[in-house]
Scaffold this motif. Sequence first.
Motif, PDB file in Angstrom:
ATOM      1  N   TYR A 141       0.826  -1.209   0.000  1.00 14.08           N
ATOM      2  CA  TYR A 141       0.000   0.000   0.000  1.00 14.08           C
ATOM      3  C   TYR A 141       0.859   1.258   0.000  1.00 14.08           C
ATOM      4  CZ  TYR A 141      -3.409   3.422   1.745  1.00 14.08           C
ATOM      5  OH  TYR A 141      -4.216   4.523   1.917  1.00 14.08           O
ATOM      6  N   GLU A 142       1.847   1.326   0.877  1.00 15.56           N
ATOM      7  CA  GLU A 142       2.713   2.508   0.931  1.00 15.56           C
ATOM      8  C   GLU A 142       3.528   2.650  -0.348  1.00 15.56           C
ATOM      9  OE1 GLU A 142       2.531   4.782   3.150  1.00 15.56           O
ATOM     10  OE2 GLU A 142       1.113   3.692   4.428  1.00 15.56           O
ATOM     11  N   THR A 143       3.964   1.528  -0.908  1.00 21.78           N
ATOM     12  CA  THR A 143       4.714   1.570  -2.165  1.00 21.78           C
ATOM     13  C   THR A 143       3.820   2.006  -3.316  1.00 21.78           C
ATOM     14  OG1 THR A 143       6.138  -0.224  -1.362  1.00 21.78           O
ATOM     15  CG2 THR A 143       6.180   0.229  -3.723  1.00 21.78           C
ATOM     16  N   ALA A 144       2.602   1.486  -3.355  1.00 21.18           N
ATOM     17  CA  ALA A 144       1.678   1.797  -4.446  1.00 21.18           C
ATOM     18  C   ALA A 144       1.335   3.284  -4.485  1.00 21.18           C
ATOM     19  CB  ALA A 144       0.410   0.964  -4.313  1.00 21.18           C
ATOM     20  N   LYS A 145       1.177   3.895  -3.332  1.00 17.30           N
ATOM     21  CA  LYS A 145       0.872   5.331  -3.296  1.00 17.30           C
ATOM     22  C   LYS A 145       2.020   6.142  -3.900  1.00 17.30           C
ATOM     23  CE  LYS A 145      -0.172   5.661   1.118  1.00 17.30           C
ATOM     24  NZ  LYS A 145      -0.617   6.295   2.394  1.00 17.30           N
ATOM     25  N   LEU A 146       3.240   5.785  -3.550  1.00 17.76           N
ATOM     26  CA  LEU A 146       4.397   6.486  -4.107  1.00 17.76           C
ATOM     27  C   LEU A 146       4.547   6.208  -5.602  1.00 17.76           C
ATOM     28  CD1 LEU A 146       7.031   5.864  -1.280  1.00 17.76           C
ATOM     29  CD2 LEU A 146       5.716   7.946  -1.708  1.00 17.76           C
ATOM     30  N   ALA A 147       4.265   4.977  -5.993  1.00 17.74           N
ATOM     31  CA  ALA A 147       4.361   4.620  -7.409  1.00 17.74           C
ATOM     32  C   ALA A 147       3.378   5.436  -8.242  1.00 17.74           C
ATOM     33  CB  ALA A 147       4.103   3.132  -7.589  1.00 17.74           C
ATOM     34  N   LYS A 148       2.166   5.552  -7.772  1.00 18.49           N
ATOM     35  CA  LYS A 148       1.153   6.315  -8.503  1.00 18.49           C
ATOM     36  C   LYS A 148       1.587   7.761  -8.664  1.00 18.49           C
ATOM     37  CE  LYS A 148      -2.473   5.019  -9.549  1.00 18.49           C
ATOM     38  NZ  LYS A 148      -3.022   4.471 -10.816  1.00 18.49           N
ATOM     39  N   ALA A 149       2.133   8.343  -7.600  1.00 19.31           N
ATOM     40  CA  ALA A 149       2.593   9.732  -7.667  1.00 19.31           C
ATOM     41  C   ALA A 149       3.750   9.895  -8.647  1.00 19.31           C
ATOM     42  CB  ALA A 149       3.000  10.213  -6.275  1.00 19.31           C
ATOM     43  N   ALA A 150       4.536   8.822  -8.836  1.00 15.99           N
ATOM     44  CA  ALA A 150       5.685   8.859  -9.745  1.00 15.99           C
ATOM     45  C   ALA A 150       5.315   8.497 -11.173  1.00 15.99           C
ATOM     46  CB  ALA A 150       6.775   7.924  -9.232  1.00 15.99           C
ATOM     47  N   GLY A 151       4.043   8.231 -11.437  1.00 10.47           N
ATOM     48  CA  GLY A 151       3.600   7.907 -12.781  1.00 10.47           C
ATOM     49  C   GLY A 151       3.726   6.446 -13.155  1.00 10.47           C
ATOM     50  N   LEU A 152       3.951   5.593 -12.156  1.00 10.70           N
ATOM     51  CA  LEU A 152       4.045   4.150 -12.399  1.00 10.70           C
ATOM     52  C   LEU A 152       2.698   3.490 -12.146  1.00 10.70           C
ATOM     53  CD1 LEU A 152       7.398   3.532 -10.493  1.00 10.70           C
ATOM     54  CD2 LEU A 152       7.094   3.505 -12.976  1.00 10.70           C
ATOM     55  N   LYS A 153       2.431   2.422 -12.873  1.00  9.37           N
ATOM     56  CA  LYS A 153       1.229   1.637 -12.612  1.00  9.37           C
ATOM     57  C   LYS A 153       1.524   0.597 -11.537  1.00  9.37           C
ATOM     58  CE  LYS A 153      -0.978   2.309 -17.086  1.00  9.37           C
ATOM     59  NZ  LYS A 153      -1.890   3.319 -16.521  1.00  9.37           N
ATOM     60  N   ASN A 154       0.480   0.116 -10.882  1.00  8.83           N
ATOM     61  CA  ASN A 154       0.587  -0.899  -9.838  1.00  8.83           C
ATOM     62  C   ASN A 154      -0.193  -2.137 -10.224  1.00  8.83           C
ATOM     63  OD1 ASN A 154       2.085   0.420  -7.538  1.00  8.83           O
ATOM     64  ND2 ASN A 154       0.453   1.930  -7.837  1.00  8.83           N
ATOM     65  N   VAL A 155       0.427  -3.301  -9.993  1.00  2.36           N
ATOM     66  CA  VAL A 155      -0.138  -4.583 -10.413  1.00  2.36           C
ATOM     67  C   VAL A 155      -0.104  -5.571  -9.256  1.00  2.36           C
ATOM     68  CG1 VAL A 155       0.256  -6.586 -11.890  1.00  2.36           C
ATOM     69  CG2 VAL A 155       0.529  -4.272 -12.836  1.00  2.36           C
ATOM     70  N   PHE A 156      -1.227  -6.217  -8.974  1.00  5.65           N
ATOM     71  CA  PHE A 156      -1.280  -7.344  -8.046  1.00  5.65           C
ATOM     72  C   PHE A 156      -1.320  -8.639  -8.845  1.00  5.65           C
ATOM     73  CE2 PHE A 156      -3.061  -6.409  -3.525  1.00  5.65           C
ATOM     74  CZ  PHE A 156      -1.987  -5.572  -3.264  1.00  5.65           C
ATOM     75  N   VAL A 157      -0.470  -9.594  -8.471  1.00  2.00           N
ATOM     76  CA  VAL A 157      -0.588 -10.969  -8.963  1.00  2.00           C
ATOM     77  C   VAL A 157      -1.009 -11.775  -7.749  1.00  2.00           C
ATOM     78  CG1 VAL A 157       0.578 -12.902 -10.068  1.00  2.00           C
ATOM     79  CG2 VAL A 157       1.203 -10.547 -10.665  1.00  2.00           C
ATOM     80  N   THR A 158      -2.251 -12.246  -7.741  1.00  2.00           N
ATOM     81  CA  THR A 158      -2.891 -12.596  -6.480  1.00  2.00           C
ATOM     82  C   THR A 158      -3.776 -13.824  -6.572  1.00  2.00           C
ATOM     83  OG1 THR A 158      -4.447 -11.720  -4.798  1.00  2.00           O
ATOM     84  CG2 THR A 158      -4.707 -10.925  -7.046  1.00  2.00           C
ATOM     85  N   ASN A 159      -4.034 -14.421  -5.406  1.00  2.00           N
ATOM     86  CA  ASN A 159      -4.941 -15.566  -5.336  1.00  2.00           C
ATOM     87  C   ASN A 159      -6.397 -15.142  -5.151  1.00  2.00           C
ATOM     88  OD1 ASN A 159      -5.191 -14.940  -2.546  1.00  2.00           O
ATOM     89  ND2 ASN A 159      -3.575 -16.381  -1.987  1.00  2.00           N
ATOM     90  N   GLY A 160      -6.652 -13.846  -4.983  1.00  2.00           N
ATOM     91  CA  GLY A 160      -8.028 -13.372  -4.899  1.00  2.00           C
ATOM     92  C   GLY A 160      -8.716 -13.712  -3.594  1.00  2.00           C
ATOM     93  N   TYR A 161      -8.080 -13.355  -2.464  1.00  2.00           N
ATOM     94  CA  TYR A 161      -8.687 -13.666  -1.166  1.00  2.00           C
ATOM     95  C   TYR A 161      -8.690 -12.469  -0.225  1.00  2.00           C
ATOM     96  CZ  TYR A 161     -10.564 -17.904   1.023  1.00  2.00           C
ATOM     97  OH  TYR A 161     -11.404 -18.892   1.514  1.00  2.00           O
ATOM     98  N   ILE A 162      -8.427 -11.286  -0.741  1.00  2.00           N
ATOM     99  CA  ILE A 162      -8.443 -10.085   0.072  1.00  2.00           C
ATOM    100  C   ILE A 162      -9.882  -9.710   0.411  1.00  2.00           C
ATOM    101  CG2 ILE A 162      -8.543  -8.501  -1.899  1.00  2.00           C
ATOM    102  CD1 ILE A 162      -6.556  -6.689  -0.434  1.00  2.00           C
ATOM    103  N   THR A 163     -10.104  -9.082   1.557  1.00  2.00           N
ATOM    104  CA  THR A 163     -11.450  -8.644   1.904  1.00  2.00           C
ATOM    105  C   THR A 163     -11.836  -7.419   1.074  1.00  2.00           C
ATOM    106  OG1 THR A 163     -10.652  -7.209   3.695  1.00  2.00           O
ATOM    107  CG2 THR A 163     -11.253  -9.490   4.283  1.00  2.00           C
ATOM    108  N   ASN A 164     -13.128  -7.215   0.934  1.00  5.96           N
ATOM    109  CA  ASN A 164     -13.615  -6.039   0.212  1.00  5.96           C
ATOM    110  C   ASN A 164     -13.130  -4.755   0.879  1.00  5.96           C
ATOM    111  OD1 ASN A 164     -14.940  -7.893  -1.355  1.00  5.96           O
ATOM    112  ND2 ASN A 164     -17.003  -7.284  -0.764  1.00  5.96           N
ATOM    113  N   GLU A 165     -13.092  -4.754   2.207  1.00  2.36           N
ATOM    114  CA  GLU A 165     -12.660  -3.582   2.957  1.00  2.36           C
ATOM    115  C   GLU A 165     -11.225  -3.197   2.602  1.00  2.36           C
ATOM    116  OE1 GLU A 165     -12.026  -2.231   7.649  1.00  2.36           O
ATOM    117  OE2 GLU A 165     -12.467  -4.326   7.135  1.00  2.36           O
ATOM    118  N   ALA A 166     -10.321  -4.169   2.605  1.00  2.00           N
ATOM    119  CA  ALA A 166      -8.924  -3.875   2.306  1.00  2.00           C
ATOM    120  C   ALA A 166      -8.740  -3.521   0.831  1.00  2.00           C
ATOM    121  CB  ALA A 166      -8.051  -5.065   2.679  1.00  2.00           C
TER     122      ALA A 166
END
Length: 337
Positions: A141-166
């Motif tokens: 999360y902290e990395t993704a915020k900085l990446a977005k500000a720097a013009g980089l895209k963010n990608v999750f490679v995931t098993n799909g088990y995160i909660t809706n809240e997170a």
Amino acid sequence: MREAMFYDKLEGNRVRCRLCRFHCLIGPGQRGHCRVRENRGGVLLSLVYGRAIAEHVDPIEKKPLFHVLPGSRSYSIATVGCNFRCLHCQNYTISQPEEGSVEFSGNLVQPETVIQRALAQGCRSISYTYTEPTIFFEYAYETAKLAKAAGLKNVFVTNGYITNEALAVIAPYLDAANIDLKGFTESFYREVVGASLAEVLDCIREYKRLGIWLELTTLVIPHRNDSLEELRNIAEFIAGELGPGTPWHVTQFYPTYRLQEEGRTPLATLRAARQIGLEAGLRYVYEGNVPGEGGESSYCPSCQELLVKRNGYLIEKNLLDHGRCAHCGFAVDGLWE
């Protein structure tokens, strides 16, 4: 260490984690199912914040993401740990760590350093991958915020088990995800993965609802999830609930970790899966882990002309014209320049 996000403090210094769909109830001195979140005196801590066990510059096609900035490089990071127990995990040496080694794993790499290294290597995105990014959420999360500000895209490679809240918290910074839809029966998920299919499907729907670009991958395992009926059910779920423009990667299994008794997936099975996907209405179905066999290239759904010719992770031809077919002008689904 960093205090974890998404947990409730309960009586007796117990805590309830709300990060993933296991919703672990964790007693004092205990860890969650992921092994990397520990209750210390009623405070839930992430033991892996900033502890990168893997850092690599990868082609975005390795994720696999075929419809996100093709030919670009993605700075890929991971910590140890996972909330799944897949019998066939190819990264089991870091996803299934011994409990006593977690807090000493990897190298300390702060989010700011990740961004600096990504930019220096000419990367267009940051990928949170190799293990399960959900379990190192605070770091991602902290990395993704900085990446977005720097013009980089963010990608999750995931098993799909995160909660809706997170997921809702990181969604404004998350551009794309490749989600493993590992099978389509509860028995497969229970016996091979140690999780619930229903929860994965609900999570995939939430990614879609939030507008995050999705590509799905199914590792086709002989005698486990390779029946034509199961493959058809997966294809119909993707086409019906996510839309025909959602790419589906059907990939070859090879024996690894605790699933050694099955052989490699026959190429004929992958070809059958691809045909099933196309018949279900999917526009883009790819065969993975079989470079050079022809199932990795993209074709225009409208005129069938070649769009992108791939050989493994190498792009040999890219005929897209700003995300459109150069032959007929069809707007190809994806995230382009």
